[in-house]
Design a protein around this motif. Sequence first.
Motif, PDB file in Angstrom:
ATOM      1  N   ALA A 177      41.367  40.487  43.073  1.00 45.82           N
ATOM      2  CA  ALA A 177      41.475  39.703  44.061  1.00 45.82           C
ATOM      3  C   ALA A 177      40.371  38.375  43.716  1.00 45.82           C
ATOM      4  CB  ALA A 177      41.141  39.806  45.463  1.00 45.82           C
ATOM      5  N   LYS A 178      39.164  38.999  43.085  1.00 43.66           N
ATOM      6  CA  LYS A 178      38.211  37.828  42.870  1.00 43.66           C
ATOM      7  C   LYS A 178      38.478  37.158  41.640  1.00 43.66           C
ATOM      8  CE  LYS A 178      33.009  37.383  41.992  1.00 43.66           C
ATOM      9  NZ  LYS A 178      31.596  38.064  42.200  1.00 43.66           N
ATOM     10  N   ASP A 179      39.050  37.757  40.586  1.00 41.96           N
ATOM     11  CA  ASP A 179      39.590  37.158  39.682  1.00 41.96           C
ATOM     12  C   ASP A 179      40.471  35.945  39.732  1.00 41.96           C
ATOM     13  OD1 ASP A 179      37.983  38.510  37.856  1.00 41.96           O
ATOM     14  OD2 ASP A 179      39.564  39.957  37.232  1.00 41.96           O
ATOM     15  N   VAL A 180      41.377  36.263  40.539  1.00 43.56           N
ATOM     16  CA  VAL A 180      42.314  35.189  41.447  1.00 43.56           C
ATOM     17  C   VAL A 180      41.506  34.102  41.767  1.00 43.56           C
ATOM     18  CG1 VAL A 180      44.291  34.660  42.425  1.00 43.56           C
ATOM     19  CG2 VAL A 180      44.082  36.796  41.437  1.00 43.56           C
ATOM     20  N   SER A 181      40.336  34.426  42.482  1.00 42.09           N
ATOM     21  CA  SER A 181      39.747  33.228  43.422  1.00 42.09           C
ATOM     22  C   SER A 181      39.016  32.367  42.421  1.00 42.09           C
ATOM     23  CB  SER A 181      38.728  33.865  44.158  1.00 42.09           C
ATOM     24  OG  SER A 181      39.313  34.518  45.392  1.00 42.09           O
ATOM     25  N   MET A 182      38.371  33.165  41.227  1.00 40.78           N
ATOM     26  CA  MET A 182      37.823  32.349  40.135  1.00 40.78           C
ATOM     27  C   MET A 182      38.783  31.333  39.504  1.00 40.78           C
ATOM     28  SD  MET A 182      35.736  35.273  38.253  1.00 40.78           S
ATOM     29  CE  MET A 182      35.025  34.319  37.032  1.00 40.78           C
ATOM     30  N   HIS A 183      40.020  31.632  39.205  1.00 42.11           N
ATOM     31  CA  HIS A 183      41.062  30.866  38.775  1.00 42.11           C
ATOM     32  C   HIS A 183      41.376  29.746  39.714  1.00 42.11           C
ATOM     33  CE1 HIS A 183      44.754  29.539  36.751  1.00 42.11           C
ATOM     34  NE2 HIS A 183      45.237  29.433  37.935  1.00 42.11           N
ATOM     35  N   ILE A 184      41.261  29.892  41.066  1.00 40.64           N
ATOM     36  CA  ILE A 184      41.856  28.873  42.062  1.00 40.64           C
ATOM     37  C   ILE A 184      40.609  28.024  41.926  1.00 40.64           C
ATOM     38  CG2 ILE A 184      42.269  28.339  44.274  1.00 40.64           C
ATOM     39  CD1 ILE A 184      43.547  31.305  44.330  1.00 40.64           C
TER      40      ILE A 184
END
Length: 294
Positions: A177-184
Amino acid sequence: MAITAQMVKELRETTGAGMMDCKKALTETNGDMEKAIDYLREKGIAKAAKKSDRIAAEGLTYIATSGDKAVILELNSETDFVAKNEGFKTLLAEVSEHLLNSSASNVEEVLTETMANGVAVQDHINTAIAKIGEKLSLRRFTLLTKNANEAFGAYLHMGGRISVLTLLEGTTDENIAKDVSMHIAAVNPKYISRDQVVADEIERERQVLTQQALNEGKPANIVEKMVEGRINKFYEEICLLEQAFVKNPDVKVGQFVQSNGASVKSFIRYEVGEGIEKRQDNFAEEVMNQVRGN
């Protein structure tokens, strides 16, 4: 002299000080409003009101989590310098802790709630204003809750200039989930998927792209195909799941999430000061004005 609620209200509106501080000031000055104002000014408590008309467009965003709850918020200050102040960071943590247990649906409601220290949120912020010396304001917040088979992804960029809170379902792995947040944080998508894009926005884009293609002198019989190709590119620019994943551009974000047995339920991205009209001061002129006493 009996101190009435109306007197306290009037003093609060005049000075911006907290209710208990106003009541004490009126008691100490036997109900004399002017002396009560002076009393608060001497204590440094009336500073908040003087700064109410200033623009607070700096500050920090922040994320706090506790069990199945998470909150993302933005607390503003007038300068980036104050945002780095330990007192400001302490206030940010205190407000976020309160928000995790708040039942309020908007900022106005939150400001009237009582914190664990027995003080209203707005009064607590006013006290910080008096100490720090700048206008501070809670601009916005979003509170999320998760279920057993879901995960929060919390990511703060540049110490809180940008914060992203993502909620994935189908996994409990916070790292995914954090990896997705970094992308966002990096790419700033507007939507999760293309089915969330409002029809009017796509139609407006299609009209613009059609006119662009015609202006380029393209034959009418191939314009439609060109436009549809460009519309797909537009979706890639604004829809999270269709974007190339920043950590591995060979796969889409949707593919990355799906390969981990998950799906994106929601995300919130806050960037400090976005949408606020910032005052464009000439710094040298501001310093000279202070030297001159203007």
